[in-house]
Write a protein that holds these residues in place. Structure first.
Motif, short mmCIF file in Angstrom:
data_model
loop_
_atom_site.label_atom_id
_atom_site.label_comp_id
_atom_site.label_asym_id
_atom_site.label_seq_id
_atom_site.Cartn_x
_atom_site.Cartn_y
_atom_site.Cartn_z
N ILE A 68 -19.68 12.49 44.70
CA ILE A 68 -20.50 11.28 44.51
C ILE A 68 -19.64 10.03 44.64
O ILE A 68 -20.02 9.07 45.29
N ARG A 69 -18.47 10.04 44.03
CA ARG A 69 -17.56 8.88 44.11
C ARG A 69 -16.95 8.74 45.51
O ARG A 69 -16.62 7.65 45.93
N GLN A 70 -16.77 9.84 46.20
CA GLN A 70 -16.18 9.79 47.55
C GLN A 70 -17.02 8.96 48.50
O GLN A 70 -16.48 8.26 49.37
N LYS A 71 -18.33 9.02 48.35
CA LYS A 71 -19.27 8.44 49.31
C LYS A 71 -18.97 6.98 49.65
O LYS A 71 -19.00 6.59 50.80
N MET A 72 -18.63 6.17 48.64
CA MET A 72 -18.40 4.75 48.89
C MET A 72 -17.12 4.47 49.67
O MET A 72 -16.92 3.36 50.15
N TRP A 73 -16.28 5.48 49.82
CA TRP A 73 -15.02 5.28 50.53
C TRP A 73 -14.87 6.15 51.77
O TRP A 73 -13.78 6.26 52.34
N TYR A 74 -15.94 6.78 52.24
CA TYR A 74 -15.87 7.61 53.45
C TYR A 74 -15.20 6.85 54.60
O TYR A 74 -14.22 7.32 55.18
N ASP A 75 -15.77 5.71 54.96
CA ASP A 75 -15.26 4.96 56.12
C ASP A 75 -13.81 4.53 55.91
O ASP A 75 -13.00 4.60 56.84
N TYR A 76 -13.50 4.10 54.70
CA TYR A 76 -12.13 3.69 54.41
C TYR A 76 -11.15 4.85 54.60
O TYR A 76 -10.12 4.70 55.26
N MET A 77 -11.48 6.00 54.01
CA MET A 77 -10.57 7.14 54.12
C MET A 77 -10.38 7.55 55.58
O MET A 77 -9.26 7.83 56.00
N ILE A 78 -11.44 7.56 56.35
CA ILE A 78 -11.33 7.89 57.77
C ILE A 78 -10.50 6.84 58.51
O ILE A 78 -9.71 7.17 59.40
N SER A 79 -10.62 5.57 58.10
CA SER A 79 -9.86 4.49 58.76
C SER A 79 -8.36 4.63 58.56
O SER A 79 -7.58 4.06 59.32
N LEU A 80 -7.94 5.38 57.54
CA LEU A 80 -6.50 5.60 57.33
C LEU A 80 -5.91 6.55 58.35
O LEU A 80 -4.70 6.71 58.43
N LYS A 81 -6.79 7.20 59.13
CA LYS A 81 -6.39 8.11 60.19
C LYS A 81 -5.45 9.22 59.72
O LYS A 81 -4.40 9.48 60.35
N PRO A 82 -5.84 9.92 58.66
CA PRO A 82 -4.99 11.04 58.22
C PRO A 82 -5.11 12.21 59.20
O PRO A 82 -6.11 12.33 59.91
N LYS A 83 -4.09 13.03 59.23
CA LYS A 83 -4.17 14.25 60.04
C LYS A 83 -5.05 15.28 59.34
O LYS A 83 -5.70 16.09 60.00
N ARG A 84 -5.04 15.24 57.99
CA ARG A 84 -5.84 16.20 57.25
C ARG A 84 -6.29 15.62 55.91
O ARG A 84 -5.67 14.69 55.39
N ILE A 85 -7.37 16.21 55.40
CA ILE A 85 -7.88 15.89 54.07
C ILE A 85 -7.95 17.19 53.30
O ILE A 85 -8.50 18.18 53.79
N ILE A 86 -7.37 17.18 52.10
CA ILE A 86 -7.44 18.35 51.24
C ILE A 86 -8.51 18.08 50.17
O ILE A 86 -8.41 17.12 49.41
N PHE A 87 -9.52 18.93 50.16
CA PHE A 87 -10.57 18.89 49.15
C PHE A 87 -10.16 19.85 48.05
O PHE A 87 -10.34 21.06 48.17
N ASN A 88 -9.58 19.31 46.98
CA ASN A 88 -9.17 20.13 45.85
C ASN A 88 -10.40 20.68 45.13
O ASN A 88 -11.51 20.16 45.31
N PRO A 89 -10.25 21.74 44.33
CA PRO A 89 -11.40 22.31 43.62
C PRO A 89 -12.20 21.23 42.87
O PRO A 89 -11.63 20.40 42.16
N GLY A 90 -13.50 21.24 43.10
CA GLY A 90 -14.39 20.26 42.48
C GLY A 90 -14.66 19.05 43.33
O GLY A 90 -15.50 18.21 43.00
N THR A 91 -13.95 18.93 44.45
CA THR A 91 -14.12 17.77 45.34
C THR A 91 -14.78 18.15 46.66
O THR A 91 -14.96 17.29 47.53
N GLU A 92 -15.14 19.41 46.82
CA GLU A 92 -15.71 19.89 48.08
C GLU A 92 -16.95 19.05 48.42
O GLU A 92 -17.76 18.75 47.55
N ASN A 93 -17.06 18.68 49.71
CA ASN A 93 -18.11 17.75 50.12
C ASN A 93 -18.41 17.99 51.60
O ASN A 93 -17.68 17.51 52.48
#
Length: 121
Positions: A68-93
């Protein structure tokens, strides 16, 4: 390897995000703590995610915030151009995972602490 951005960082050593920072540091990985709480993690100031700071050379984003909290920062996180995103337990989305994959970002449902402790980070 570039930086690991830890989203959901807090200045509390008993929290998993703080423990991830400790393990990253112990393994000579550069990290950037980011969250909504003020404070420091191992001498690094926690950057406010609401400010959407410009960070370059991001290899990994590791998430410690719920979907739920991730939603407001989707575009920002993608704009950082990471090679990968790790969804730790409880953060799966699935919604964010799909968006990130369309941007060419590898997505892992994994535990950063386990990855570091087993040498597969």
């Amino acid at each position: 390897m570039g930086k690991t951005v830890i989203i959901g960082s807090v200045p509390k050593p008993h929290r998993y995000a703080y423990q991830a920072a400790t393990m990253l540091s112990d393994n000579d990985f550069e990290f950037v703590p980011m969250g909504i709480q003020e404070g420091q993690v191992l001498g690094h100031e926690i950057l406010n995610v609401n400010d959407k700071p410009n960070i370059t050379d991001v290899d990994t984003i590791t998430l410690y915030i719920n979907p739920i909290r991730q939603k407001m920062w989707y575009d920002y996180m993608i704009s950082l151009k990471p090679k990968r995103i790790i969804f730790n337990p409880g953060t799966e989305n699935q919604e964010f995972k799909s968006m990130a994959k369309k941007s060419g970002i590898e997505c892992l449902e994994a535990c950063t602490l386990v990855m570091l402790s087993t040498g597969v980070y």
